[in-house]
Motif scaffolding. Structure first.
Motif, PDB file in Angstrom:
ATOM      1  N   MET A  64       0.806  -1.227   0.000  1.00 16.41           N
ATOM      2  CA  MET A  64       0.000   0.000   0.000  1.00 16.41           C
ATOM      3  C   MET A  64       0.833   1.269   0.000  1.00 16.41           C
ATOM      4  O   MET A  64       0.311   2.359  -0.193  1.00 16.41           O
ATOM      5  CB  MET A  64      -0.929   0.003   1.222  1.00 16.41           C
ATOM      6  N   ILE A  65       2.153   1.095   0.209  1.00 15.14           N
ATOM      7  CA  ILE A  65       2.990   2.276   0.419  1.00 15.14           C
ATOM      8  C   ILE A  65       3.032   3.186  -0.816  1.00 15.14           C
ATOM      9  O   ILE A  65       3.251   4.391  -0.709  1.00 15.14           O
ATOM     10  CB  ILE A  65       4.401   1.853   0.895  1.00 15.14           C
ATOM     11  N   ASN A  66       2.724   2.628  -2.021  1.00 11.23           N
ATOM     12  CA  ASN A  66       2.646   3.473  -3.226  1.00 11.23           C
ATOM     13  C   ASN A  66       1.334   4.234  -3.338  1.00 11.23           C
ATOM     14  O   ASN A  66       1.151   5.018  -4.257  1.00 11.23           O
ATOM     15  CB  ASN A  66       2.830   2.626  -4.486  1.00 11.23           C
ATOM     16  N   GLY A  67       0.427   3.966  -2.433  1.00 10.54           N
ATOM     17  CA  GLY A  67      -0.807   4.734  -2.406  1.00 10.54           C
ATOM     18  C   GLY A  67      -1.918   4.182  -3.282  1.00 10.54           C
ATOM     19  O   GLY A  67      -1.860   3.044  -3.776  1.00 10.54           O
ATOM     20  N   PHE A  68      -2.948   5.002  -3.448  1.00  7.88           N
ATOM     21  CA  PHE A  68      -4.158   4.605  -4.184  1.00  7.88           C
ATOM     22  C   PHE A  68      -4.568   5.702  -5.157  1.00  7.88           C
ATOM     23  O   PHE A  68      -4.262   6.871  -4.953  1.00  7.88           O
ATOM     24  CB  PHE A  68      -5.297   4.322  -3.195  1.00  7.88           C
ATOM     25  N   LYS A  69      -5.269   5.278  -6.217  1.00  6.58           N
ATOM     26  CA  LYS A  69      -5.751   6.232  -7.221  1.00  6.58           C
ATOM     27  C   LYS A  69      -7.268   6.372  -7.100  1.00  6.58           C
ATOM     28  O   LYS A  69      -7.978   5.366  -6.979  1.00  6.58           O
ATOM     29  CB  LYS A  69      -5.389   5.735  -8.623  1.00  6.58           C
ATOM     30  N   PHE A  70      -7.727   7.600  -7.134  1.00 10.56           N
ATOM     31  CA  PHE A  70      -9.154   7.891  -6.950  1.00 10.56           C
ATOM     32  C   PHE A  70      -9.759   8.410  -8.252  1.00 10.56           C
ATOM     33  O   PHE A  70      -9.276   9.408  -8.791  1.00 10.56           O
ATOM     34  CB  PHE A  70      -9.342   8.969  -5.872  1.00 10.56           C
ATOM     35  N   ASP A  71     -10.807   7.755  -8.749  1.00 12.31           N
ATOM     36  CA  ASP A  71     -11.583   8.311  -9.869  1.00 12.31           C
ATOM     37  C   ASP A  71     -12.665   9.197  -9.266  1.00 12.31           C
ATOM     38  O   ASP A  71     -13.490   8.729  -8.472  1.00 12.31           O
ATOM     39  CB  ASP A  71     -12.271   7.197 -10.679  1.00 12.31           C
ATOM     40  N   VAL A  72     -12.655  10.465  -9.652  1.00 11.50           N
ATOM     41  CA  VAL A  72     -13.616  11.425  -9.087  1.00 11.50           C
ATOM     42  C   VAL A  72     -14.538  11.929 -10.200  1.00 11.50           C
ATOM     43  O   VAL A  72     -14.065  12.353 -11.260  1.00 11.50           O
ATOM     44  CB  VAL A  72     -12.871  12.618  -8.440  1.00 11.50           C
ATOM     45  N   LEU A  73     -15.852  11.868  -9.948  1.00 10.80           N
ATOM     46  CA  LEU A  73     -16.823  12.369 -10.924  1.00 10.80           C
ATOM     47  C   LEU A  73     -17.167  13.817 -10.639  1.00 10.80           C
ATOM     48  O   LEU A  73     -17.326  14.206  -9.485  1.00 10.80           O
ATOM     49  CB  LEU A  73     -18.137  11.582 -10.824  1.00 10.80           C
ATOM     50  N   ASP A  74     -17.302  14.587 -11.710  1.00 12.73           N
ATOM     51  CA  ASP A  74     -17.926  15.901 -11.626  1.00 12.73           C
ATOM     52  C   ASP A  74     -19.368  15.655 -12.052  1.00 12.73           C
ATOM     53  O   ASP A  74     -19.638  15.468 -13.242  1.00 12.73           O
ATOM     54  CB  ASP A  74     -17.201  16.858 -12.588  1.00 12.73           C
ATOM     55  N   VAL A  75     -20.287  15.632 -11.090  1.00 14.68           N
ATOM     56  CA  VAL A  75     -21.648  15.194 -11.412  1.00 14.68           C
ATOM     57  C   VAL A  75     -22.429  16.270 -12.154  1.00 14.68           C
ATOM     58  O   VAL A  75     -23.480  15.993 -12.729  1.00 14.68           O
ATOM     59  CB  VAL A  75     -22.456  14.758 -10.154  1.00 14.68           C
ATOM     60  N   ILE A  76     -21.918  17.478 -12.152  1.00 15.16           N
ATOM     61  CA  ILE A  76     -22.632  18.552 -12.855  1.00 15.16           C
ATOM     62  C   ILE A  76     -22.248  18.562 -14.335  1.00 15.16           C
ATOM     63  O   ILE A  76     -23.099  18.597 -15.209  1.00 15.16           O
ATOM     64  CB  ILE A  76     -22.396  19.911 -12.168  1.00 15.16           C
ATOM     65  N   GLU A  77     -20.945  18.493 -14.610  1.00 17.20           N
ATOM     66  CA  GLU A  77     -20.495  18.525 -16.012  1.00 17.20           C
ATOM     67  C   GLU A  77     -20.374  17.132 -16.629  1.00 17.20           C
ATOM     68  O   GLU A  77     -20.034  17.011 -17.807  1.00 17.20           O
ATOM     69  CB  GLU A  77     -19.157  19.252 -16.112  1.00 17.20           C
TER      70      GLU A  77
END
Ligand code: F6R
Ligand code: MG
Ligand code: MG
Length: 379
Positions: A160-173
């Motif tokens: 886990m030391i390399n971290g995690f990637k987050f997919d984030v939605l822009d729900v308006i656009e």
């Protein structure tokens, strides 16, 4: 071998009001899914959180599969028939389309799915919520996958030391972006701290891109364009062996945070972690609730669930949530209890305000008139 876990949910009627989906509806769903075992499904578990029915299903057909989505739709349709017979409240409320057409997304039900190669032991947690919306997971997913003060494994576990990637939605656009923690954790927070617009959809482990979490992020109110209830969300999180431990995942809910939803989807309220039994929001239609069901997946079968918040170690979180509820309820219809205009689920509020529109007068005109009146030049 690859296995898919699909959690599809809908509110098709409550007993009474918006408090609880009754056994009768769960039984119907159970019947429909049971028929599909072996042919389409490997296994399933039907539950409810408040007025929302959650279908937890495992299979080999991958995500966004028409057969799986069609099956869930049929279960909700059958449950709707019973809900209508019993005249349950809001019967069929989340089935926004007349007929199924390939995928439940955009048709009302919420949906979180992930496909992966089953590990030698595969612990998975399914979260189900009521009286809130998908942005509810922004803060806890950050804590779980990016905050070493929550998740010790981020510091101690080489995977886990390399971290995690987050997919984030822009729900308006209707756009999305991927940000990686820890490198971009400040930019990530800059987005996901805004619950009005940004919503975490997926989390992957950076090391090997292994799927770690997924959230249902359909915006029901945006789909329907009028009030049809909140998009009470579900999420799936994988745990252990190079992912956060079960207890690290749960730890993110030990100090309740404020989320949008509650009465009429128009108020901030504390997110209270509860057992399956206690997932029946009552006070002011709430407060918002979350339950956590732990499964071990074994050759695609769902072993469990373990009702993870049904534990004394969450008593204090519940107490705290109730204190927070008392505190913010005192504000009544005032902000910050009341949500900002754009976040309110009741599209009827602008209607109420529209009636006042023509009664507004320029302040300057009022002042002028007052002066004239003082001087006796007008009545
Ligand atoms: C919130 C919710 C409830 C209802 C409230 C009024 O998500 O479901 O708080 O908004 O009970 O419901 P209606 O407008 O159906 O009378
Ligand atoms: Mg309802
Ligand atoms: Mg609900």
């Amino acid at each position: 071998e690859r296995v898919t876990i699909s959690v599809i949910k809908a509110d098709v009627g409550g007993l009474c009001g918006h408090t609880e989906a009754p056994e009768e509806l769960l039984d119907v769903c159970d019947y429909v899914l049971e028929e599909a075992v072996d042919e389409i499904l490997i296994d399933y578990y039907v539950t409810r959180c408040g007025d929302d029915i959650n279908l937890i299903m495992t299979h080999r057909l991958g995500i966004d599969n028409e057969k799986i989505h069609g099956l869930a739709w049929r279960a909700f349709e059958e449950a709707t028939k019973v809900a209508k017979e019993l005249k349950l409240y809001g019967a069929g409320q989340d089935l926004l389309a007349e007929a199924f057409s390939g995928n439940v997304r955009g048709m009302g039900p919420g949906c979180a799915e992930m496909e992966f190669v089953e590990r030698p032991s595969e612990p998975v947690i399914v979260f189900c919520c009521d009286k809130t919306d998908p942005s509810v997971f922004n803060l806890p997913l950050y804590r779980i996958f990016a905050d070493p003060f929550n998740t010790a494994g981020l510091v101690y576990d080489k995977s886990m030391i390399n971290g995690f990637k987050f997919d984030v939605l822009d729900v308006i656009e209707n756009k999305q972006i991927t940000l990686k923690a820890p490198e971009e954790s400040y930019q990530l927070l800059a987005l996901i701290g805004n619950l009005e617009r940004y919503c975490i959809k997926r989390v992957h482990r950076a090391k090997d891109n292994e799927i770690a979490a997924v959230v249902s992020s359909e915006k029901l109110n945006l789909i329907a364009g009028r009030y049809v209830g909140k998009d009470d969300p579900v999420a799936i999180v994988r745990a252990q062996s190079g992912m956060p431990a079960v207890g690290e995942v749960l730890e993110a809910f030990a100090t309740p945070h404020f989320v949008p939803g509650w009465m009429r989807g128009c108020h901030w309220g504390p997110l209270m972690p509860v057992s399956e039994e206690d997932a029946r929001p009552a006070r002011f239609d709430g407060p918002p609730r979350i339950m956590a069901l732990g499964f071990q997946i074994s050759n695609g079968k769902l072993i469990g669930p373990n009702d993870l918040f049904d534990d004394v170690s969450f008593n204090r979180a519940r107490e705290k949530a109730l204190e927070m509820a008392d505190m913010i309820r005192r504000m009544g219809p005032f902000q910050p209890h009341r949500l900002p205009e754009a976040m309110m689920e009741y599209t009827s509020v602008p209607e109420v305000l529209a009636e006042l529109k023509e009664r507004f007068v320029e302040t300057e005109k009022v002042e002028k008139a007052e002066k004239l009146r003082e001087r006796g030049e007008i009545e």
